[in-house]
Scaffold this motif. Sequence first.
Motif, PDB file in Angstrom:
ATOM      1  N   ALA A 146      -3.878   8.905   3.846  1.00  0.00           N
ATOM      2  CA  ALA A 146      -5.269   9.300   3.607  1.00  0.00           C
ATOM      3  C   ALA A 146      -6.216   8.525   4.527  1.00  0.00           C
ATOM      4  O   ALA A 146      -7.197   9.090   5.058  1.00  0.00           O
ATOM      5  CB  ALA A 146      -5.640   9.072   2.148  1.00  0.00           C
ATOM      6  N   ALA A 147      -5.952   7.246   4.735  1.00  0.00           N
ATOM      7  CA  ALA A 147      -6.812   6.433   5.597  1.00  0.00           C
ATOM      8  C   ALA A 147      -6.740   6.903   7.048  1.00  0.00           C
ATOM      9  O   ALA A 147      -7.770   6.995   7.737  1.00  0.00           O
ATOM     10  CB  ALA A 147      -6.413   4.965   5.497  1.00  0.00           C
ATOM     11  N   ILE A 148      -5.546   7.219   7.520  1.00  0.00           N
ATOM     12  CA  ILE A 148      -5.411   7.699   8.895  1.00  0.00           C
ATOM     13  C   ILE A 148      -6.040   9.085   9.030  1.00  0.00           C
ATOM     14  O   ILE A 148      -6.683   9.403  10.041  1.00  0.00           O
ATOM     15  CB  ILE A 148      -3.937   7.722   9.329  1.00  0.00           C
ATOM     16  CG1 ILE A 148      -3.309   6.334   9.202  1.00  0.00           C
ATOM     17  CG2 ILE A 148      -3.812   8.219  10.771  1.00  0.00           C
ATOM     18  CD1 ILE A 148      -3.997   5.252   9.997  1.00  0.00           C
ATOM     19  N   GLN A 149      -5.882   9.923   8.012  1.00  0.00           N
ATOM     20  CA  GLN A 149      -6.510  11.252   8.062  1.00  0.00           C
ATOM     21  C   GLN A 149      -8.029  11.137   8.119  1.00  0.00           C
ATOM     22  O   GLN A 149      -8.685  11.935   8.797  1.00  0.00           O
ATOM     23  CB  GLN A 149      -6.059  12.079   6.859  1.00  0.00           C
ATOM     24  CG  GLN A 149      -4.616  12.547   6.981  1.00  0.00           C
ATOM     25  CD  GLN A 149      -4.128  13.281   5.745  1.00  0.00           C
ATOM     26  OE1 GLN A 149      -4.509  12.947   4.624  1.00  0.00           O
ATOM     27  NE2 GLN A 149      -3.260  14.283   5.948  1.00  0.00           N
ATOM     28  N   GLN A 151       0.863  -1.177   0.000  1.00  0.00           N
ATOM     29  CA  GLN A 151       0.000   0.000   0.000  1.00  0.00           C
ATOM     30  C   GLN A 151       0.897   1.223   0.000  1.00  0.00           C
ATOM     31  O   GLN A 151       1.903   1.258   0.716  1.00  0.00           O
ATOM     32  CB  GLN A 151      -0.902   0.006   1.241  1.00  0.00           C
ATOM     33  CG  GLN A 151      -1.956   1.098   1.259  1.00  0.00           C
ATOM     34  CD  GLN A 151      -2.817   1.041   2.518  1.00  0.00           C
ATOM     35  OE1 GLN A 151      -2.491   0.352   3.473  1.00  0.00           O
ATOM     36  NE2 GLN A 151      -3.931   1.758   2.507  1.00  0.00           N
ATOM     37  N   SER A 152       0.559   2.202  -0.781  1.00  0.00           N
ATOM     38  CA  SER A 152       1.396   3.390  -0.848  1.00  0.00           C
ATOM     39  C   SER A 152       1.303   4.188   0.440  1.00  0.00           C
ATOM     40  O   SER A 152       0.294   4.139   1.159  1.00  0.00           O
ATOM     41  CB  SER A 152       0.985   4.266  -2.035  1.00  0.00           C
ATOM     42  OG  SER A 152      -0.275   4.869  -1.778  1.00  0.00           O
ATOM     43  N   ALA A 153       2.353   4.953   0.719  1.00  0.00           N
ATOM     44  CA  ALA A 153       2.325   5.826   1.887  1.00  0.00           C
ATOM     45  C   ALA A 153       1.186   6.832   1.771  1.00  0.00           C
ATOM     46  O   ALA A 153       0.517   7.148   2.767  1.00  0.00           O
ATOM     47  CB  ALA A 153       3.667   6.536   2.039  1.00  0.00           C
ATOM     48  N   PRO A 158      -3.523   6.129  16.138  1.00  0.00           N
ATOM     49  CA  PRO A 158      -4.432   5.669  15.084  1.00  0.00           C
ATOM     50  C   PRO A 158      -3.792   4.727  14.072  1.00  0.00           C
ATOM     51  O   PRO A 158      -4.499   4.129  13.252  1.00  0.00           O
ATOM     52  CB  PRO A 158      -4.864   6.975  14.414  1.00  0.00           C
ATOM     53  CG  PRO A 158      -3.742   7.932  14.663  1.00  0.00           C
ATOM     54  CD  PRO A 158      -3.219   7.567  16.022  1.00  0.00           C
ATOM     55  N   VAL A 159      -2.469   4.582  14.125  1.00  0.00           N
ATOM     56  CA  VAL A 159      -1.785   3.691  13.180  1.00  0.00           C
ATOM     57  C   VAL A 159      -1.763   2.251  13.683  1.00  0.00           C
ATOM     58  O   VAL A 159      -1.636   1.307  12.897  1.00  0.00           O
ATOM     59  CB  VAL A 159      -0.349   4.199  12.919  1.00  0.00           C
ATOM     60  CG1 VAL A 159       0.414   3.254  12.006  1.00  0.00           C
ATOM     61  CG2 VAL A 159      -0.379   5.600  12.314  1.00  0.00           C
ATOM     62  N   LEU A 160      -1.902   2.045  14.982  1.00  0.00           N
ATOM     63  CA  LEU A 160      -1.655   0.729  15.564  1.00  0.00           C
ATOM     64  C   LEU A 160      -2.523  -0.372  14.958  1.00  0.00           C
ATOM     65  O   LEU A 160      -2.016  -1.432  14.566  1.00  0.00           O
ATOM     66  CB  LEU A 160      -1.859   0.774  17.080  1.00  0.00           C
ATOM     67  CG  LEU A 160      -0.844   1.599  17.872  1.00  0.00           C
ATOM     68  CD1 LEU A 160      -1.174   1.555  19.363  1.00  0.00           C
ATOM     69  CD2 LEU A 160       0.569   1.087  17.622  1.00  0.00           C
ATOM     70  N   LEU A 161      -3.826  -0.149  14.896  1.00  0.00           N
ATOM     71  CA  LEU A 161      -4.706  -1.203  14.382  1.00  0.00           C
ATOM     72  C   LEU A 161      -4.514  -1.456  12.891  1.00  0.00           C
ATOM     73  O   LEU A 161      -4.400  -2.623  12.473  1.00  0.00           O
ATOM     74  CB  LEU A 161      -6.164  -0.865  14.697  1.00  0.00           C
ATOM     75  CG  LEU A 161      -6.611  -1.179  16.133  1.00  0.00           C
ATOM     76  CD1 LEU A 161      -8.011  -0.634  16.382  1.00  0.00           C
ATOM     77  CD2 LEU A 161      -6.572  -2.671  16.403  1.00  0.00           C
ATOM     78  N   PRO A 162      -4.464  -0.424  12.034  1.00  0.00           N
ATOM     79  CA  PRO A 162      -4.205  -0.712  10.617  1.00  0.00           C
ATOM     80  C   PRO A 162      -2.876  -1.428  10.392  1.00  0.00           C
ATOM     81  O   PRO A 162      -2.785  -2.312   9.532  1.00  0.00           O
ATOM     82  CB  PRO A 162      -4.210   0.681   9.975  1.00  0.00           C
ATOM     83  CG  PRO A 162      -5.016   1.533  10.882  1.00  0.00           C
ATOM     84  CD  PRO A 162      -4.755   1.008  12.261  1.00  0.00           C
ATOM     85  N   LYS A 163      -1.862  -1.049  11.140  1.00  0.00           N
ATOM     86  CA  LYS A 163      -0.545  -1.685  10.978  1.00  0.00           C
ATOM     87  C   LYS A 163      -0.592  -3.158  11.364  1.00  0.00           C
ATOM     88  O   LYS A 163       0.091  -4.001  10.755  1.00  0.00           O
ATOM     89  CB  LYS A 163       0.478  -0.950  11.834  1.00  0.00           C
ATOM     90  CG  LYS A 163       1.863  -1.573  11.883  1.00  0.00           C
ATOM     91  CD  LYS A 163       2.869  -0.671  12.580  1.00  0.00           C
ATOM     92  CE  LYS A 163       2.464  -0.346  13.988  1.00  0.00           C
ATOM     93  NZ  LYS A 163       2.445  -1.548  14.869  1.00  0.00           N
TER      94      LYS A 163
END
Length: 607
Positions: free
Chosen positions: A191-194, A184-186, A313-318
């Motif tokens: 955008a997802a975290i925003q 997935q691109s940065a 907010p990054v923890l779960l997606p990561k």
Amino acid sequence: MTEPSFPPTVFQSFVEQADPSNVAPRLADLRAAMAAAGVDAFLIPRADAHRGESVPPGEARLAYVTGFTGSAGLAVVGRDRAGLFVDSRYTLQAPAQTDTGLVTIHEWLQPGFSPDLLSFVPKGGILAYDPWLHTPGELRHLGKLVEGHCTLLPHANLVDAIWTGRPGAPVSSVEFLGHNRAGQSAADKIAAIQASLASDKADAAVLTLPESICWLLNMRGRDVPNTPFVLGFAVLPQTGLPTLYLDKAKITDELVAALDGIAHVAANAALPHDLAALGAAGKAVLLDPASAPIAIASALSDAGARLIEKADPVLLPKAKKNAAELAGMREAHLLDGVAMAKFLAWFDQHAPQGGLTEIAIVTALEAFRREEESCVDASFDTISGAGANGAIVHYRVTTKTDRTLAPGELMLVDSGAQYLSGTTDITRTLSTGASTPEQRDRFTRVLKGMIAISLARFPQGTSGAQLDTLARQFLWQDGVTYNHGTGHGVGAYLGVHEGPVGISSRYTIPLEAGNVLSNEPGYYKAGEYGIRIENLIVVQPSQGFAGYLDFETLTLAPIDTRLIASDLLSPAERDWLNAYHQRVYEVIGPKVEAEVRTWLKAATAAI
């Protein structure tokens, strides 16, 4: 199999880093600095501002003052007494590394603070702390603990003031992952975290965990041992580009160019100004009270920002690995399976003869892994515990503690590697000769627990806390257990210990497809032996059962069947083990030479 000559280790040192004779003069220097600052006690946590399991040499303040080198702990240095608080993993290591005549060891399960801490601070005194090394959550707990006893004071770090020759901040190269590795691109991740920030009505988020920043920007580095981190901070606005803050020595034209259109780059020195600007503009800023430094929270709130305290907010997606990340993890475990087959075959030939030392075993395993060019580091220092040392859960062998493995003793090897494709973590308990009925009973109960997790099917919404008892039930039936979690999250070419999901009573967040976890029940008989069996597993949708999940096993290495009391296994457990071993042989066998393949065929034979 002939005896190979192994090169010295690169990933792990066996030098005893602690010198208890240093404790007295360093405590004296620190107390002089405390007196000059007008404080009565000073807190020294193991953590740095990024809360990493590994810290750079210049951030190892707890080790510098007390000698203790474990991955978790806290010291409080008072006017004439000092205390070192460690959890049950380190109750043997801590007294061996410090001066127990000057430092009192307390066992305390962190997070949080022990009430015993108050005994080191005089009534009405001042307890100082570095606001970059403690979180808002910790400070609230500490404030309640000391209320009415002493005053808390944020202060510049007094250990830094007395640390002569303190190493500078790490400066390592930065690499960026291609789409084939990141999946997935940065820009898409940002955008997802925003979007999540918008739903939280946050104008921005401050990220302080290096694993979150590295995942978000698809970058990796070498700032700390064992984990491919770039240490820095980031401010992510709800709209627009994030800003990455790094030590200025890391900022190169190449780095800026690589992040062009993805993120701004600034020196760490600019962070306080930018935090103040967010506050002056009255922004609502999200930060994680469990990991962000108090210094950042205070800078924002003092300048007028409204704080939104919420998990990073990054923890779960990561933690929810995508298809490319899972493909990389499978590739890493294939490569690791080849190395493990070579190592286990070598071990099986030489261990029964006697003479192998714990250091020799680590050296051999690293050498087999380093035959693969994409293996760039160990994911943690190998735990190589012979006999009684296997009962020390987080044992780290040094030249001082190195023990020769005697034939007939159990050997516990817990290790992992960082391949460019992914991260591994595996434990095997190995036979070296005749074992006792008790050892076979305990080994089999541990194995049954590991199989129970491997076979688990569970509805969506189930947490690791709910599954934990599956692994413990067979030991509980005999009145014994183990005092560590059954499993932790694992990153994709990131940290080998990754939140926020896992398998233990403290992991209450529901598991999701793509989560990679360890599965590692154990049993430890102090002074005699330790047993642990560990595979990595990934959560996946359960085929044919809508709304349910189960596990795929990633690790590919034999489990020592000579230690199994086969009459304790159920038919389903026997079938799982035989199918697992057949898969190991079919996948790994064609990738090793004939001599190792012959050994592997015997090691994976059906029982």
